[in-house]
Design a protein around this motif. Structure first.
Motif, PDB file in Angstrom:
ATOM      1  N   UNK A 147       0.977  -1.473  -0.014  1.00 51.75           N
ATOM      2  CA  UNK A 147       0.535   0.265   0.315  1.00 51.75           C
ATOM      3  C   UNK A 147       0.742   1.344   0.019  1.00 51.75           C
ATOM      4  N   UNK A 148       2.198   0.808  -0.189  1.00 52.24           N
ATOM      5  CA  UNK A 148       2.970   2.203  -0.221  1.00 52.24           C
ATOM      6  C   UNK A 148       2.836   3.524   0.808  1.00 52.24           C
ATOM      7  N   UNK A 149       2.817   2.623   2.745  1.00 58.13           N
ATOM      8  CA  UNK A 149       2.916   3.184   2.906  1.00 58.13           C
ATOM      9  C   UNK A 149       3.881   3.292   4.736  1.00 58.13           C
ATOM     10  N   UNK A 150       4.549   4.319   4.808  1.00 56.24           N
ATOM     11  CA  UNK A 150       5.378   4.566   6.280  1.00 56.24           C
ATOM     12  C   UNK A 150       4.934   4.169   6.951  1.00 56.24           C
ATOM     13  N   UNK A 151       6.303   3.285   8.378  1.00 53.45           N
ATOM     14  CA  UNK A 151       5.891   3.024   9.149  1.00 53.45           C
ATOM     15  C   UNK A 151       5.177   4.498  10.053  1.00 53.45           C
ATOM     16  N   UNK A 152       4.324   3.591  11.143  1.00 55.80           N
ATOM     17  CA  UNK A 152       3.772   4.963  12.099  1.00 55.80           C
ATOM     18  C   UNK A 152       2.513   5.429  11.137  1.00 55.80           C
ATOM     19  N   UNK A 153       2.182   5.611   9.372  1.00 53.68           N
ATOM     20  CA  UNK A 153       1.548   5.994   9.111  1.00 53.68           C
ATOM     21  C   UNK A 153       0.177   5.273   8.145  1.00 53.68           C
TER      22      UNK A 153
END
Lengths: 405, 229
Positions: free
Chosen positions: A246-252
């Motif tokens: 989903x191409x998201x960063x850790x924490x987001x």
């Protein structure tokens, strides 16, 4: 030998006045509080687990959406897909990943129409997994089988004409209309005590897809992990995978991965606060109880001074006198503990019942025998500890002075 | 050598605050096995203290006490209890039964402290109570028994461990003359069977049962008389 002293102590206690028994109130109240709270807490944990529709500890639930317990199917931003489920299933630690959808549908029966939640049941081999994971069995009729189509099973409340809103109970063999199409009811699911599971209708995935048109979108993915000791590792792996996909960063993250432990943690946090309070209360009453026992034993020594003198005259050693008073104090504690354990169990039982009514859940009252055993043994221990100093005093009495009266 | 009790130069001093009371002064006394002796004296004569010392309930401030040839004046309390329970049977004026226990349990209690098994204790307690004519009262509690019956239970208890010495402190003080006679006759018959009897009393009528009388005054033996027939 010890048995003889036990019998002696019992005989002495039997003839004691009400005053002695009143001193047991402290121990009684303390043990009652501990036993009732712990058993209530246990029931509550179980109830919360079943409320989330998860009975197996090996299950991880994946949902789209941010952190927080949004009800499935509501406020979802970016859907999960059946492709996600297939990828999750490829992970080493995962045994099976089942995509599930929950849709709101129009149910018609007995010339009445209601909006109800319909949950998808996977097609083919995975059907038996979902039954196992949700611990579903049929109360009436049967569950959906592999080749069933245009057939449904219903949550327990549909079987109850007062609760289902159709003024007539729906039994296996009847037909209903879902969004205008005819389905045959083949079974009623056993009562689960969960609001979700008892009010849901279960429809085959292909049928529900046709009815609701969700295509490839998935509301939640139920994942069974191979080894329950590796739950957290599996959770991390699933999170990694989904972050990448989903191409998201850790924490987001715009999805949540929940283990039963993380559900329990929330429950435990709440219970923990209550626990601390009750433990403080229980400790105070147990300390008061112990002081009460020490006090009543000391009084008893003064009253029975002559008796101590006689016993010494006829050959009782200090050790014998000590043992008798020590055991007597222990039994006093034990009696308080036994009654406390009984009262606590009863209180816990009715507490769970009330909780059920209040929260519309089904918390099965739990009687933990190890808890009862522990509570009773520790009350004996507390009693005897409280009796140590009085018993030592009794043992040290001078026989001549005692006999003088 | 057949002395069961020997008291050598024994003194007992009680301290209350700063005042010292010498209850017994340089007491010398010996009792042979199988004797029936009486210790007589008015109150304050040191009678009770002597009885406590003879019965090893108390230890002397000075001097030595021998029980069956063994010096017990320096034993610790537990060892003393053990010996006392085995060698001496007490009979008190107030009967001193344990109120929570039945007659039989009272009689069995001294045997418990000697580590005798419960089966043997029960058997012996029943035998003793039968011997004292209390077969029907075995399971009665002390408050259900008459004074005479209570004292007979106490005698049975004193005999439980088959001691060599029976120490009776005013055993008839709380009894009517009829029951008093029963008790004394029983003590006499025990003496005939070889038991050493020590009777502590202020009553001259009781003292006539004894072979030898030690007269106590002001913590000392004033005279010794004998009743030999």
């Amino acid at each position: 030998m010890i048995l003889d002293y036990l019998i002696l102590s019992f005989k002495n206690l039997k003839r004691r006045g009400v005053r002695s028994w009143l001193t047991l109130l402290g121990i009684f109240i303390g043990i009652t509080l501990v036993v009732s709270l712990v058993s209530l807490g246990n029931s509550l944990q179980l109830a919360v687990m079943s409320q989330f529709g998860v009975s197996s500890t090996q299950v991880i639930t994946v949902q789209a959406g941010g952190v927080g317990y949004t009800p499935p199917g509501s406020g979802v931003v970016k859907y999960l897909t059946s492709e996600d489920a297939r990828e999750i299933e490829k992970l080493d630690l995962v045994e099976v990943a089942i995509p599930r959808n929950i849709e709101t549908v129009k149910l018609q029966f007995n010339r009445k129409t209601r909006l109800v939640a319909a949950a998808s049941i996977p097609e083919g081999e995975k059907r038996k997994y979902i039954y196992q994971l949700l611990d579903l069995t049929a109360e009436k009729g049967r569950l959906l089988e592999k080749e069933d189509s245009k057939k449904i099973i219903l949550g327990y409340n549909f079987f109850d004409k007062d609760k289902n809103g159709f003024d007539k109970k729906i039994v296996p063999g009847k037909s209903v209309l879902i969004n205008g199409r005819k389905f045959k009811v083949v079974g009623i699911i056993e009562k689960k005590g969960s609001f979700i599971l008892d009010n849901v209708i279960c429809v085959g995935d292909d049928d529900l897809k046709e009815l609701a048109g969700y295509g490839d979108e998935v509301d939640l993915i139920v994942v069974k992990v191979k080894d329950k000791d590796l739950m957290n590792k599996a959770k991390d792996e699933i999170e990694n995978l989904l972050r990448k996909r989903r191409d998201v960063k850790k924490g987001e993250e715009d999805f949540t991965v929940q283990t039963p432990q993380s559900l329990l943690e929330t429950v435990n946090k709440v219970l923990g606060g209550v626990n601390v309070f009750v433990i403080i209360l229980a400790s105070i009453s147990i300390v008061v109880g112990a002081i009460g026992i020490a006090n009543t034993m000391t009084t008893s020594i003064l009253e029975r001074k002559r008796e101590i003198g006689i016993m010494k005259a006829i050959g009782a050693r200090n050790k014998d006198i000590f043992l008798q008073f020590f055991i007597e104090a222990g039994i006093l504690g034990l009696i308080g503990g036994v009654f406390g354990a009984i009262a606590g169990t009863i209180l816990g039982y009715f507490g769970a019942m009330e909780l059920n009514k209040l929260m519309n859940i089904f918390a099965r009252p739990e009687i933990s025998f190890s808890l009862l055993f522990l509570a009773i043994m520790s009350s004996f221990f507390i009693g005897s500890i409280a009796g140590v100093i009085p018993a030592m005093r009794a043992a040290k009495q001078n026989p001549v002075e005692c006999l003088r009266g | 050598m057949d002395e069961i009790i020997k008291i050598e130069n024994v003194s007992k001093i009680y301290k209350t605050g700063t005042t010292k009371v010498e209850a017994v002064r340089k007491l010398n006394l010996s009792v042979k096995k199988g004797e029936f002796i009486a210790i007589m004296g008015p109150s304050g004569s040191g009678k009770s203290t002597s009885m406590n010392l003879i019965g090893s309930l108390d230890l002397p401030t000075e001097g030595k006490i021998f029980l069956d040839g063994k010096d017990i004046s320096h034993l610790n309390e537990s060892a003393l209890s053990q010996i006392r329970g085995k060698k001496i049977g007490f009979i008190f004026q107030q009967f001193n039964l344990i109120p929570n226990l039945t007659a039989k349990e009272n009689v069995a209690l001294p045997m418990l402290f000697q580590g005798i098994s419960s089966k043997k204790r029960e058997k012996r307690a029943s035998e003793l109570l039968k011997m004292l004519g209390l077969k029907e009262r075995m399971n009665s509690y002390p408050n259900q028994l008459s004074g005479g019956e209570q004292q007979r239970v106490a005698i049975a208890r004193a005999l439980a461990n088959d001691p060599e010495v029976i120490l009776a402190d005013e055993p008839t003080g709380n009894l009517d003359s009829k029951n008093g006679k029963i008790v004394l006759d029983f003590l006499k018959s025990l003496n005939k069977k070889g038991k050493t009897i020590i009777l502590v009393t202020h009553d001259q009528n009781l003292a006539k049962y004894a072979e030898k009388i030690f007269w106590l005054r002001d913590g000392k033996i004033e005279k010794v008389t004998s009743n030999k027939k």
